[in-house]
Design an enzyme around this catalytic site. Structure first.
Site, PDB file in Angstrom:
ATOM      1  N   GLY A  74       0.829  -1.211   0.000  1.00 22.83           N
ATOM      2  CA  GLY A  74       0.000   0.000   0.000  1.00 22.83           C
ATOM      3  C   GLY A  74       0.859   1.254   0.000  1.00 22.83           C
TER       4      GLY A  74
ATOM      5  CE1 TYR B 253      -9.037  -0.674  14.603  1.00 21.86           C
ATOM      6  CE2 TYR B 253      -9.603   1.655  14.876  1.00 21.86           C
ATOM      7  CZ  TYR B 253      -9.368   0.546  14.050  1.00 21.86           C
ATOM      8  OH  TYR B 253      -9.480   0.670  12.697  1.00 21.86           O
TER       9      TYR B 253
HETATM   10  C1  HXC Z   1     -20.671  -0.916   4.874  1.00 23.00           C
HETATM   11  C2  HXC Z   1     -19.367  -1.539   3.073  1.00 23.00           C
HETATM   12  C3  HXC Z   1     -18.754  -0.264   3.028  1.00 23.00           C
HETATM   13  C4  HXC Z   1     -19.189   0.704   3.987  1.00 23.00           C
HETATM   14  C5  HXC Z   1     -17.912  -1.477   1.462  1.00 23.00           C
HETATM   15  N1  HXC Z   1     -18.814  -2.239   2.085  1.00 23.00           N
HETATM   16  N2  HXC Z   1     -17.852  -0.269   2.025  1.00 23.00           N
HETATM   17  N3  HXC Z   1     -20.317  -1.861   3.975  1.00 23.00           N
HETATM   18  N4  HXC Z   1     -20.136   0.325   4.897  1.00 23.00           N
HETATM   19  N5  HXC Z   1     -18.668   1.939   4.024  1.00 23.00           N
HETATM   20  C6  HXC Z   1     -19.183  -3.607   1.733  1.00 23.00           C
HETATM   21  C7  HXC Z   1     -19.752  -3.699   0.326  1.00 23.00           C
HETATM   22  O1  HXC Z   1     -21.128  -3.362   0.309  1.00 23.00           O
HETATM   23  C8  HXC Z   1     -19.509  -5.167  -0.011  1.00 23.00           C
HETATM   24  O2  HXC Z   1     -20.448  -6.006   0.584  1.00 23.00           O
HETATM   25  C9  HXC Z   1     -18.198  -5.446   0.692  1.00 23.00           C
HETATM   26  O3  HXC Z   1     -18.032  -4.448   1.686  1.00 23.00           O
HETATM   27  C10 HXC Z   1     -17.024  -5.382  -0.259  1.00 23.00           C
HETATM   28  O4  HXC Z   1     -17.080  -4.132  -0.927  1.00 23.00           O
HETATM   29  P1  HXC Z   1     -16.259  -3.858  -2.261  1.00 23.00           P
HETATM   30  O5  HXC Z   1     -16.433  -2.426  -2.613  1.00 23.00           O
HETATM   31  O6  HXC Z   1     -16.569  -4.897  -3.291  1.00 23.00           O
HETATM   32  O7  HXC Z   1     -14.798  -4.150  -1.717  1.00 23.00           O
HETATM   33  P2  HXC Z   1     -13.394  -3.881  -2.319  1.00 23.00           P
HETATM   34  O8  HXC Z   1     -13.475  -3.292  -3.704  1.00 23.00           O
HETATM   35  O9  HXC Z   1     -12.659  -5.115  -2.109  1.00 23.00           O
HETATM   36  O10 HXC Z   1     -12.827  -2.701  -1.385  1.00 23.00           O
HETATM   37  C11 HXC Z   1     -12.398  -2.931  -0.058  1.00 23.00           C
HETATM   38  C12 HXC Z   1     -12.850  -1.815   0.889  1.00 23.00           C
HETATM   39  C13 HXC Z   1     -12.514  -0.422   0.301  1.00 23.00           C
HETATM   40  C14 HXC Z   1     -12.164  -2.078   2.237  1.00 23.00           C
HETATM   41  C15 HXC Z   1     -14.360  -1.917   1.076  1.00 23.00           C
HETATM   42  O11 HXC Z   1     -12.936   0.592   1.211  1.00 23.00           O
HETATM   43  C16 HXC Z   1     -11.049  -0.248  -0.001  1.00 23.00           C
HETATM   44  O12 HXC Z   1     -10.608  -0.605  -1.088  1.00 23.00           O
HETATM   45  N6  HXC Z   1     -10.265   0.280   0.941  1.00 23.00           N
HETATM   46  C17 HXC Z   1      -8.796   0.453   0.793  1.00 23.00           C
HETATM   47  C18 HXC Z   1      -8.288   1.703   1.399  1.00 23.00           C
HETATM   48  C19 HXC Z   1      -8.737   1.969   2.810  1.00 23.00           C
HETATM   49  O13 HXC Z   1      -9.736   1.423   3.293  1.00 23.00           O
HETATM   50  N7  HXC Z   1      -8.012   2.884   3.463  1.00 23.00           N
HETATM   51  C20 HXC Z   1      -8.327   3.284   4.821  1.00 23.00           C
HETATM   52  C21 HXC Z   1      -7.381   2.677   5.767  1.00 23.00           C
HETATM   53  S1  HXC Z   1      -7.511   3.605   7.227  1.00 23.00           S
HETATM   54  P3  HXC Z   1     -21.749  -6.597  -0.216  1.00 23.00           P
HETATM   55  O14 HXC Z   1     -22.312  -7.620   0.708  1.00 23.00           O
HETATM   56  O15 HXC Z   1     -22.646  -5.414  -0.440  1.00 23.00           O
HETATM   57  O16 HXC Z   1     -21.237  -7.177  -1.498  1.00 23.00           O
HETATM   58  C22 HXC Z   1      -7.292   2.678   8.555  1.00 23.00           C
HETATM   59  C23 HXC Z   1      -7.212   3.530   9.789  1.00 23.00           C
HETATM   60  C24 HXC Z   1      -7.295   2.761  11.038  1.00 23.00           C
HETATM   61  O17 HXC Z   1      -7.206   1.507   8.510  1.00 23.00           O
HETATM   62  C25 HXC Z   1      -7.323   3.514  12.315  1.00 23.00           C
HETATM   63  C26 HXC Z   1      -7.592   4.953  12.381  1.00 23.00           C
HETATM   64  C27 HXC Z   1      -7.209   5.549  13.686  1.00 23.00           C
HETATM   65  P1  NAP Z   2      -4.652   4.627   2.521  1.00 29.11           P
HETATM   66  O1  NAP Z   2      -3.970   5.790   1.876  1.00 29.11           O
HETATM   67  O2  NAP Z   2      -6.033   4.291   2.080  1.00 29.11           O
HETATM   68  O3  NAP Z   2      -3.697   3.378   2.363  1.00 29.11           O
HETATM   69  C1  NAP Z   2      -4.106   2.080   2.141  1.00 29.11           C
HETATM   70  C2  NAP Z   2      -3.249   1.496   1.035  1.00 29.11           C
HETATM   71  O4  NAP Z   2      -3.457   0.085   1.003  1.00 29.11           O
HETATM   72  C3  NAP Z   2      -3.583   2.044  -0.345  1.00 29.11           C
HETATM   73  O5  NAP Z   2      -2.413   2.430  -1.008  1.00 29.11           O
HETATM   74  C4  NAP Z   2      -4.224   0.858  -1.058  1.00 29.11           C
HETATM   75  O6  NAP Z   2      -3.896   0.881  -2.450  1.00 29.11           O
HETATM   76  C5  NAP Z   2      -3.576  -0.311  -0.329  1.00 29.11           C
HETATM   77  N1  NAP Z   2      -4.407  -1.508  -0.390  1.00 29.11           N
HETATM   78  C6  NAP Z   2      -5.683  -1.637   0.039  1.00 29.11           C
HETATM   79  N2  NAP Z   2      -6.143  -2.864  -0.219  1.00 29.11           N
HETATM   80  C7  NAP Z   2      -5.124  -3.527  -0.801  1.00 29.11           C
HETATM   81  C8  NAP Z   2      -4.987  -4.847  -1.306  1.00 29.11           C
HETATM   82  N3  NAP Z   2      -5.991  -5.711  -1.261  1.00 29.11           N
HETATM   83  N4  NAP Z   2      -3.797  -5.220  -1.851  1.00 29.11           N
HETATM   84  C9  NAP Z   2      -2.765  -4.327  -1.902  1.00 29.11           C
HETATM   85  N5  NAP Z   2      -2.847  -3.074  -1.448  1.00 29.11           N
HETATM   86  C10 NAP Z   2      -4.013  -2.679  -0.899  1.00 29.11           C
HETATM   87  O7  NAP Z   2      -4.746   4.823   4.102  1.00 29.11           O
HETATM   88  P2  NAP Z   2      -3.666   5.262   5.209  1.00 29.11           P
HETATM   89  O8  NAP Z   2      -4.366   6.137   6.159  1.00 29.11           O
HETATM   90  O9  NAP Z   2      -2.399   5.719   4.578  1.00 29.11           O
HETATM   91  O10 NAP Z   2      -3.393   3.877   5.951  1.00 29.11           O
HETATM   92  C11 NAP Z   2      -2.131   3.230   5.922  1.00 29.11           C
HETATM   93  C12 NAP Z   2      -1.996   2.331   7.124  1.00 29.11           C
HETATM   94  O11 NAP Z   2      -1.992   3.095   8.320  1.00 29.11           O
HETATM   95  C13 NAP Z   2      -3.100   1.303   7.291  1.00 29.11           C
HETATM   96  O12 NAP Z   2      -2.562   0.094   7.777  1.00 29.11           O
HETATM   97  C14 NAP Z   2      -3.977   1.922   8.336  1.00 29.11           C
HETATM   98  O13 NAP Z   2      -4.745   0.977   9.039  1.00 29.11           O
HETATM   99  C15 NAP Z   2      -2.924   2.550   9.215  1.00 29.11           C
HETATM  100  N6  NAP Z   2      -3.415   3.597  10.104  1.00 29.11           N
HETATM  101  C16 NAP Z   2      -3.760   4.806   9.590  1.00 29.11           C
HETATM  102  C17 NAP Z   2      -4.174   5.798  10.441  1.00 29.11           C
HETATM  103  C18 NAP Z   2      -4.500   7.179   9.949  1.00 29.11           C
HETATM  104  O14 NAP Z   2      -4.867   8.027  10.749  1.00 29.11           O
HETATM  105  N7  NAP Z   2      -4.356   7.472   8.668  1.00 29.11           N
HETATM  106  C19 NAP Z   2      -4.265   5.544  11.816  1.00 29.11           C
HETATM  107  C20 NAP Z   2      -3.922   4.287  12.309  1.00 29.11           C
HETATM  108  C21 NAP Z   2      -3.487   3.321  11.428  1.00 29.11           C
HETATM  109  P3  NAP Z   2      -4.886   0.263  -3.562  1.00 29.11           P
HETATM  110  O15 NAP Z   2      -6.259   0.763  -3.235  1.00 29.11           O
HETATM  111  O16 NAP Z   2      -4.342   0.772  -4.852  1.00 29.11           O
HETATM  112  O17 NAP Z   2      -4.768  -1.221  -3.448  1.00 29.11           O
END
Ligand code: HXC
Ligand code: NAP
Length: 280
Positions: free
Chosen positions: A16, A148
């Protein structure tokens, strides 16, 4: 803070690494002499990140389109990376997350998060670990978790389950592999603004404001603060740190834990007015 060659010659994979915190850590690794490898699902995002990072730092960036949920794809990527030279470090940063009432989650929604965070981190760690152990090569793993992972959190339950699992992997492998030259640590960031996290976790200004300020320091983290911590933990300066999770959250999680922390809201006048009432 660091010597410019702290990570010289180290080959580091950041999953990522094309966006957000992964991109910021990668930039700092390059500044300190590392060779960077980044992966993610969107190849165009990786290509753009590599171009920007190389232009900014003059460093070498290798990219691999890879979905970490796919164990075979991960194995093929790690094989391709090793063909260009073995890695010295792995940063498990890729994640998926969103807020939801837990009763509204479908099974696919649960899997979407667990498969990226828990399974993805296991696949990459195993693929690298097997090679390091076979070659008797020193290496370091850094897992990006959250606070968490141990407190749990409502409304992000699959993420809490997955990060808790990654923390268990961190501590388990630190013991199992430490004696064979592989250190495994984690960092637990508090709020560090990224569009990936903010769009999915606090998609309204009033929610974002609470999330950004609800810690004793009253501010968000600066990406550089996290990146420097990651550099230290991967460097030889941290060679006796193994199985640790370092929290970098301005004190956020602790303030939720102490029973009397609510008294932070008291003003100086409040304290003065309480003086005659408090038993000595
Ligand atoms: C409820 C949701 C949802 C939402 C997706 N789904 N988003 N349900 N609320 N907001 C459901 C969909 O309806 C679907 O279920 C299933 O999840 C899969 O969705 P897809 O869109 O097909 O999934 P996919 O394309 O694989 O994408 C994965 C994802 C997406 C996790 C849903 O958000 C993603 O690509 N995220 C990557 C980047 C990311 O999340 N970054 C943030 C990290 S921050 P159904 O049953 O309808 O098919 C982080 C911070 C932590 O971790 C701590 C902070 C302090
Ligand atoms: P982000 O920009 O959304 O980063 C997530 C990255 O993961 C994206 O580059 C995404 O790229 C990649 N990714 C997601 N699904 C993947 C898959 N299936 N295969 C390969 N790559 C995948 O979010 P971020 O805030 O920088 O988060 C980075 C890390 O920090 C995460 O582990 C998150 O839990 C942690 N974190 C963040 C915060 C915060 O405040 N931002 C706080 C605590 C922890 P693609 O979509 O192109 O795959």
């Amino acid at each position: 803070m660091f010597k410019e060659e702290l990570l010289k010659g180290r080959r580091i994979l950041v999953t990522g690494g094309g966006t957000g915190l992964g991109l910021s850590m990668g930039r700092r690794f390059l500044e300190l002499g590392a060779e960077l490898v980044i992966c993610g699902r969107r190849e165009e995002v990786l290509a753009e990140a590599a171009k920007t990072l190389s232009a900014e730092t003059g460093g070498k960036v290798e990219t691999h389109g890879c979905d970490v949920r796919d164990a075979e794809a991960v194995e093929a990527m790690i094989e391709a990376i090793w063909a260009n030279g073995p890695l010295d470090a792995l940063v498990n940063n890729a994640a998926g997350n969103f807020i939801s009432r837990t009763e509204d989650l479908s099974p696919r929604a649960v899997d979407a998060v667990l498969n990226i965070v828990l399974h993805g981190s296991a696949y990459t760690t195993l693929a690298c670990g097997k090679r390091w152990l076979k070659d008797e090569r020193k290496a370091a793993v850094l897992n990006i978790v959250t606070t968490y992972a141990w407190t749990g959190s409502a409304y992000v339950v699959p993420s809490a389950m997955a990060k808790g699992g990654v923390l268990a992997m961190t501590r388990s492998l630190a013991v199992e592999w430490g004696g064979r030259g592989i250190r495994v640590n984690a960092v637990a960031p508090g709020p560090f603004p990224t569009s990936g996290a903010w769009e999915r976790l606090v998609p309204r200004p009033d929610l974002a404001r609470i999330f950004e300020t609800q810690n004793p320091l009253g501010r968000v983290g600066d990406h550089r603060e996290l990146a420097d911590l990651a550099c230290f933990l991967l460097s030889d300066g941290a060679s006796y740190i193994n199985g640790e999770v370092v929290t970098i959250d301005g004190g956020e999680w602790l303030q939720g834990a102490g029973q009397f922390n609510f008294l932070r809201r008291m003003t100086g006048e409040d304290w003065d007015s309480l003086k005659p009432k408090r038993k000595k």
